[in-house]
Design a protein around this motif. Structure first.
Motif, mmCIF file in Angstrom:
data_model
loop_
_atom_site.group_PDB
_atom_site.id
_atom_site.type_symbol
_atom_site.label_atom_id
_atom_site.label_comp_id
_atom_site.label_asym_id
_atom_site.label_seq_id
_atom_site.Cartn_x
_atom_site.Cartn_y
_atom_site.Cartn_z
ATOM 1 N N GLU A 285 0.834 -1.204 0.000
ATOM 2 C CA GLU A 285 0.000 0.000 0.000
ATOM 3 C C GLU A 285 0.869 1.254 0.000
ATOM 4 O O GLU A 285 0.612 2.210 -0.745
ATOM 5 C CB GLU A 285 -0.911 0.012 1.225
ATOM 6 C CG GLU A 285 -1.731 1.293 1.376
ATOM 7 C CD GLU A 285 -2.450 1.356 2.705
ATOM 8 O OE1 GLU A 285 -2.192 2.311 3.476
ATOM 9 O OE2 GLU A 285 -3.267 0.456 2.981
ATOM 10 N N ALA A 286 1.898 1.259 0.832
ATOM 11 C CA ALA A 286 2.765 2.431 0.933
ATOM 12 C C ALA A 286 3.465 2.725 -0.392
ATOM 13 O O ALA A 286 3.551 3.878 -0.828
ATOM 14 C CB ALA A 286 3.791 2.217 2.040
ATOM 15 N N VAL A 287 3.981 1.685 -1.046
ATOM 16 C CA VAL A 287 4.637 1.872 -2.344
ATOM 17 C C VAL A 287 3.632 2.398 -3.366
ATOM 18 O O VAL A 287 3.935 3.304 -4.153
ATOM 19 C CB VAL A 287 5.258 0.554 -2.834
ATOM 20 C CG1 VAL A 287 5.825 0.730 -4.241
ATOM 21 C CG2 VAL A 287 6.355 0.097 -1.880
ATOM 22 N N HIS A 288 2.427 1.845 -3.347
ATOM 23 C CA HIS A 288 1.378 2.293 -4.263
ATOM 24 C C HIS A 288 1.098 3.776 -4.071
ATOM 25 O O HIS A 288 0.990 4.547 -5.043
ATOM 26 C CB HIS A 288 0.121 1.468 -4.012
ATOM 27 C CG HIS A 288 -0.981 1.708 -5.000
ATOM 28 N ND1 HIS A 288 -2.141 0.996 -4.992
ATOM 29 C CD2 HIS A 288 -1.106 2.599 -6.017
ATOM 30 C CE1 HIS A 288 -2.942 1.411 -5.963
ATOM 31 N NE2 HIS A 288 -2.331 2.403 -6.593
ATOM 32 N N VAL A 289 0.986 4.209 -2.832
ATOM 33 C CA VAL A 289 0.714 5.618 -2.557
ATOM 34 C C VAL A 289 1.856 6.502 -3.049
ATOM 35 O O VAL A 289 1.629 7.557 -3.656
ATOM 36 C CB VAL A 289 0.466 5.830 -1.055
ATOM 37 C CG1 VAL A 289 0.429 7.321 -0.711
ATOM 38 C CG2 VAL A 289 -0.840 5.165 -0.632
ATOM 39 N N ARG A 290 3.093 6.077 -2.810
ATOM 40 C CA ARG A 290 4.225 6.880 -3.277
ATOM 41 C C ARG A 290 4.244 6.970 -4.809
ATOM 42 O O ARG A 290 4.574 8.012 -5.381
ATOM 43 C CB ARG A 290 5.536 6.285 -2.761
ATOM 44 C CG ARG A 290 5.721 6.403 -1.250
ATOM 45 C CD ARG A 290 5.879 7.846 -0.816
ATOM 46 N NE ARG A 290 6.113 7.966 0.619
ATOM 47 C CZ ARG A 290 5.229 8.478 1.475
ATOM 48 N NH1 ARG A 290 4.051 8.920 1.041
ATOM 49 N NH2 ARG A 290 5.520 8.554 2.773
ATOM 50 N N LEU A 291 3.882 5.888 -5.484
ATOM 51 C CA LEU A 291 3.794 5.927 -6.948
ATOM 52 C C LEU A 291 2.715 6.910 -7.396
ATOM 53 O O LEU A 291 2.908 7.678 -8.351
ATOM 54 C CB LEU A 291 3.497 4.533 -7.498
ATOM 55 C CG LEU A 291 4.675 3.559 -7.559
ATOM 56 C CD1 LEU A 291 4.169 2.141 -7.812
ATOM 57 C CD2 LEU A 291 5.677 3.972 -8.626
ATOM 58 N N SER A 292 1.590 6.897 -6.723
ATOM 59 C CA SER A 292 0.504 7.807 -7.099
ATOM 60 C C SER A 292 0.893 9.251 -6.836
ATOM 61 O O SER A 292 0.546 10.149 -7.607
ATOM 62 C CB SER A 292 -0.782 7.447 -6.353
ATOM 63 O OG SER A 292 -0.676 7.702 -4.967
ATOM 64 N N GLU A 293 1.635 9.487 -5.761
ATOM 65 C CA GLU A 293 2.085 10.846 -5.459
ATOM 66 C C GLU A 293 3.042 11.371 -6.526
ATOM 67 O O GLU A 293 3.106 12.575 -6.777
ATOM 68 C CB GLU A 293 2.758 10.877 -4.084
ATOM 69 C CG GLU A 293 1.801 10.677 -2.922
ATOM 70 C CD GLU A 293 2.501 10.497 -1.596
ATOM 71 O OE1 GLU A 293 1.829 10.570 -0.557
ATOM 72 O OE2 GLU A 293 3.742 10.284 -1.582
ATOM 73 N N ALA A 294 3.784 10.447 -7.152
ATOM 74 C CA ALA A 294 4.727 10.829 -8.207
ATOM 75 C C ALA A 294 4.063 10.892 -9.576
ATOM 76 O O ALA A 294 4.737 11.149 -10.578
ATOM 77 C CB ALA A 294 5.892 9.837 -8.237
ATOM 78 N N GLY A 295 2.755 10.646 -9.625
ATOM 79 C CA GLY A 295 2.055 10.665 -10.891
ATOM 80 C C GLY A 295 2.295 9.438 -11.739
ATOM 81 O O GLY A 295 2.036 9.447 -12.947
ATOM 82 N N LEU A 296 2.779 8.366 -11.127
ATOM 83 C CA LEU A 296 3.094 7.147 -11.857
ATOM 84 C C LEU A 296 2.019 6.078 -11.703
ATOM 85 O O LEU A 296 2.095 5.017 -12.310
ATOM 86 C CB LEU A 296 4.444 6.593 -11.385
ATOM 87 C CG LEU A 296 5.617 7.550 -11.600
ATOM 88 C CD1 LEU A 296 6.874 7.019 -10.920
ATOM 89 C CD2 LEU A 296 5.855 7.764 -13.083
ATOM 90 N N ALA A 297 1.043 6.338 -10.866
ATOM 91 C CA ALA A 297 -0.102 5.440 -10.702
ATOM 92 C C ALA A 297 -1.239 6.258 -10.131
ATOM 93 O O ALA A 297 -1.009 7.247 -9.423
ATOM 94 C CB ALA A 297 0.238 4.279 -9.772
ATOM 95 N N ARG A 298 -2.450 5.862 -10.434
ATOM 96 C CA ARG A 298 -3.612 6.524 -9.863
ATOM 97 C C ARG A 298 -4.279 5.565 -8.900
ATOM 98 O O ARG A 298 -4.329 4.358 -9.137
ATOM 99 C CB ARG A 298 -4.593 6.957 -10.959
ATOM 100 C CG ARG A 298 -4.016 8.039 -11.861
ATOM 101 C CD ARG A 298 -5.036 8.474 -12.885
ATOM 102 N NE ARG A 298 -6.205 9.052 -12.234
ATOM 103 C CZ ARG A 298 -7.326 9.375 -12.888
ATOM 104 N NH1 ARG A 298 -7.414 9.139 -14.176
ATOM 105 N NH2 ARG A 298 -8.338 9.890 -12.238
ATOM 106 N N ALA A 299 -4.761 6.113 -7.821
ATOM 107 C CA ALA A 299 -5.352 5.266 -6.788
ATOM 108 C C ALA A 299 -6.729 5.782 -6.419
ATOM 109 O O ALA A 299 -6.962 6.989 -6.363
ATOM 110 C CB ALA A 299 -4.459 5.230 -5.554
ATOM 111 N N ASP A 300 -7.651 4.859 -6.171
ATOM 112 C CA ASP A 300 -8.962 5.206 -5.665
ATOM 113 C C ASP A 300 -8.804 5.806 -4.276
ATOM 114 O O ASP A 300 -8.104 5.256 -3.425
ATOM 115 C CB ASP A 300 -9.836 3.956 -5.600
ATOM 116 C CG ASP A 300 -11.207 4.249 -5.026
ATOM 117 O OD1 ASP A 300 -12.049 4.734 -5.790
ATOM 118 O OD2 ASP A 300 -11.389 4.007 -3.822
#
Length: 281
Positions: free
Chosen positions: A140-155
């Motif tokens: 989850e933490a890695v996913h959030v960091r990716l989304s913060e960098a604009g590399l993934a979008r999260a619900d």
């Protein structure tokens, strides 16, 4: 109609609410027995301006997760008495006649620092907990960091992927090939969240990250990204910069003081005391 609006009616009585059930309820915090050893967050780095802010914020999260807990941080090296070394703090506890602390390594996986930590603990009878991963909260933490960098979008509600800017992810670790191998479980969890291939590679093994990126490209990825499975203090910042430069891939930030890491630290400590968490009881 409320009874408070009826003349002569008895005053309303506050009754205990029923315990919330289901996945959204807040777990009850277990009590820590009096006289329990303190929690020491063992930091695999020197005390400095790069490591201290992350460590202090995580300690604040741990204390919020478990009020009344006696928690401190100790570093591999330090020249400032305000920020003790692990060896120094263990010696102080022994001299004061206090119970040997529970050492929680600030690591998501295997690392060479653990050898020294276990040696220090053996000299004083201190307990060393397991590292913080693998665990779904790390994914989850890695996913959030990716989304913060604009590399993934999260619900926003469940943090599950809607779409992703990267079509392949290299989960980078610090701790050699052993750390990269151990990251495989977190990688599987992350791949399930993002619906893209995820492979792990070691930042501190020359050529490992580049080989992982080339593997993703060879299997069809055209926008691979780097996602550090590192908290921060355990990895040389230059390794992260070098990996990005060598591969030409965008990358997310280290996990840092992500709130769930504080939960994992508190959980490791309670497990060492053999105190069951509410959902495990």
């Amino acid at each position: 109609m409320s009874t408070a609006a009826i003349p002569g009616a008895p005053l309303p009585v506050r009754t205990p609410g029923s315990r919330a059930r289901g996945r959204h309820r807040r777990p009850e915090r277990p009590e820590i027995p009096a006289g329990s050893p303190s929690l020491v967050l063992a930091v695999p780095a020197a005390a400095g301006p790069e490591s201290r802010p992350v460590v202090e914020e995580l300690l604040s999260i741990v204390r919020g997760e478990q009020p009344g807990i006696e928690a401190a941080a100790a570093y591999l090296e330090s020249t400032d008495p305000e920020y003790p070394t692990i060896a120094g703090l263990l010696a102080q506890a022994a001299e004061a006649g206090l119970p040997a602390p529970v050492l929680v390594p600030l690591l998501p996986g295997p690392h060479g620092f653990l050898t020294e930590l276990h040696r220090l603990a053996a000299e004083t009878g201190a307990t060393v907990t397991d590292v913080l991963g693998p665990h779904p909260l790390l994914a989850e933490a890695v996913h959030v960091r990716l989304s913060e960098a604009g590399l993934a979008r999260a619900d926003r509600a469940r943090l599950f992927a809607i779409a992703t800017a990267a079509d392949g992810v290299v989960l980078t670790t610090a701790g050699g090939e052993e750390a990269a191998a151990a990251a495989g479980i977190t990688g599987v969890l992350l791949a399930a969240r993002l619906a893209v291939p995820v492979v792990a590679a070691a930042l501190d093994v020359p050529g490992s990250v580049l080989a992982a990126v080339e593997h993703l490209r060879a299997t069809g990825s055209v926008r691979p990204a780097l996602a550090p499975l590192v908290i921060g203090p355990e990895a040389d910042p230059e390794l992260l910069a070098t990996a990005a430069e060598e591969t030409g891939c965008p990358g997310a930030a280290p996990l840092g003081a992500y709130a769930a890491l504080g939960q994992l630290v508190a959980s490791a400590y309670l497990s060492a005391l053999q105190i069951a968490l509410p959902d495990e009881a």
